[in-house]
Design a protein around this motif. Structure first.
Motif, PDB file in Angstrom:
ATOM      1  N   GLN A   6     -31.125  32.256  56.328  1.00  0.00           N
ATOM      2  CA  GLN A   6     -30.904  32.229  54.889  1.00  0.00           C
ATOM      3  C   GLN A   6     -31.747  31.147  54.226  1.00  0.00           C
ATOM      4  N   GLU A   8     -31.593  28.403  51.611  1.00  0.00           N
ATOM      5  CA  GLU A   8     -30.528  27.608  50.986  1.00  0.00           C
ATOM      6  C   GLU A   8     -31.155  26.582  50.053  1.00  0.00           C
ATOM      7  N   ASN A  85     -30.017  41.146  44.408  1.00  0.00           N
ATOM      8  CA  ASN A  85     -31.064  41.249  43.401  1.00  0.00           C
ATOM      9  C   ASN A  85     -32.332  41.801  44.017  1.00  0.00           C
ATOM     10  N   VAL A 110     -32.005  41.429  47.988  1.00  0.00           N
ATOM     11  CA  VAL A 110     -31.635  40.145  48.570  1.00  0.00           C
ATOM     12  C   VAL A 110     -30.201  39.850  48.156  1.00  0.00           C
ATOM     13  N   SER A 111     -29.389  39.461  49.124  1.00  0.00           N
ATOM     14  CA  SER A 111     -28.002  39.073  48.853  1.00  0.00           C
ATOM     15  C   SER A 111     -27.974  37.588  48.518  1.00  0.00           C
ATOM     16  N   ASN A 112     -27.303  37.256  47.423  1.00  0.00           N
ATOM     17  CA  ASN A 112     -27.222  35.871  46.946  1.00  0.00           C
ATOM     18  C   ASN A 112     -25.769  35.460  46.787  1.00  0.00           C
ATOM     19  N   VAL A 114     -23.813  32.222  45.242  1.00  0.00           N
ATOM     20  CA  VAL A 114     -23.963  30.987  44.479  1.00  0.00           C
ATOM     21  C   VAL A 114     -22.582  30.357  44.370  1.00  0.00           C
ATOM     22  N   LEU A 127     -27.162  27.793  46.397  1.00  0.00           N
ATOM     23  CA  LEU A 127     -27.616  29.176  46.467  1.00  0.00           C
ATOM     24  C   LEU A 127     -27.991  29.488  47.909  1.00  0.00           C
ATOM     25  N   ASN A 128     -27.392  30.538  48.455  1.00  0.00           N
ATOM     26  CA  ASN A 128     -27.753  31.043  49.771  1.00  0.00           C
ATOM     27  C   ASN A 128     -28.234  32.483  49.595  1.00  0.00           C
ATOM     28  N   SER A 129     -29.441  32.756  50.075  1.00  0.00           N
ATOM     29  CA  SER A 129     -30.038  34.077  49.910  1.00  0.00           C
ATOM     30  C   SER A 129     -30.540  34.588  51.248  1.00  0.00           C
ATOM     31  N   GLU A 130     -30.369  35.905  51.465  1.00  0.00           N
ATOM     32  CA  GLU A 130     -30.925  36.539  52.651  1.00  0.00           C
ATOM     33  C   GLU A 130     -31.134  38.028  52.375  1.00  0.00           C
ATOM     34  N   PHE A 153     -37.706  28.736  42.729  1.00  0.00           N
ATOM     35  CA  PHE A 153     -36.357  28.393  42.268  1.00  0.00           C
ATOM     36  C   PHE A 153     -36.318  26.972  41.725  1.00  0.00           C
TER      37      PHE A 153
END
Length: 168
Positions: A6, A8, A85, A110-112, A114, A127-130, A153
């Motif tokens: 992820q 971060e 998103n 992408v899964s986010n 927050v 914020l964690n995105s993967e 970001f």
């Protein structure tokens, strides 16, 4: 070889959590700070509810237009926001990243996650995105973009920081 799955990013803002959550979830606020530096945002549709969407266009200073969207998954005010998103067309259909063949392995979505944590009168945003529903190649491409995404970001969060100063 990168092992992080992820992206971060953590940033602290000098604003109360309720306000920071509000500017993340109301279209009139999102239009003022979301996106890369220098772009203007037009909100086409915003439905803040699970499975609702935030559909928007971004126009660069040279007039290039790109579309994007969030699909909200979970909203726990003022603590947590979860959304997918990705890029879209003007009708809101999910499309591949519009940057040409070098980005063929960029994930479609992408899964986010927050999170908003209150600390005194400050808010810690994490914020964690993967990649979501992605191939191994898309996961690897995404990991290879971490430095670029942190920079992007960073600029977006700089805009958020400035905007929060204006609305407090």
């Amino acid at each position: 070889m990168m092992t992080e799955r992820q992206l971060e990013i953590t940033r602290t803002f000098d604003a109360p959590r309720e306000l920071v959550f509000q500017v993340w979830t109301e279209s009139e606020h999102l239009a003022k700070w979301w996106g890369p530096k220098g772009t203007s945002i037009h909100v086409a549709k915003h439905e803040l509810r699970p499975k609702g969407i935030f559909h928007y266009s971004m126009t660069s200073p040279d007039g290039h237009v790109m579309w994007g969207k969030f699909i909200y998954q979970e909203i726990v005010a003022p603590v947590r926001l979860v959304f997918l998103n990705g890029f879209s067309d003007a009708e809101g259909n999910t499309v591949p990243a519009p940057f040409g063949p070098d980005f063929a392995d960029f994930p479609l979505q992408v899964s986010n996650v927050v999170t908003f944590t209150q600390e005194d009168n400050r808010t810690i945003v994490k914020l964690n995105s993967e990649p979501y529903d992605a191939t191994p190649e898309q996961h690897e491409f995404f990991r290879g973009m971490f430095d670029s995404m942190r920079q992007g970001f960073g600029g977006t969060f700089d805009q958020l920081e400035q905007y929060l100063l204006e609305v407090q």
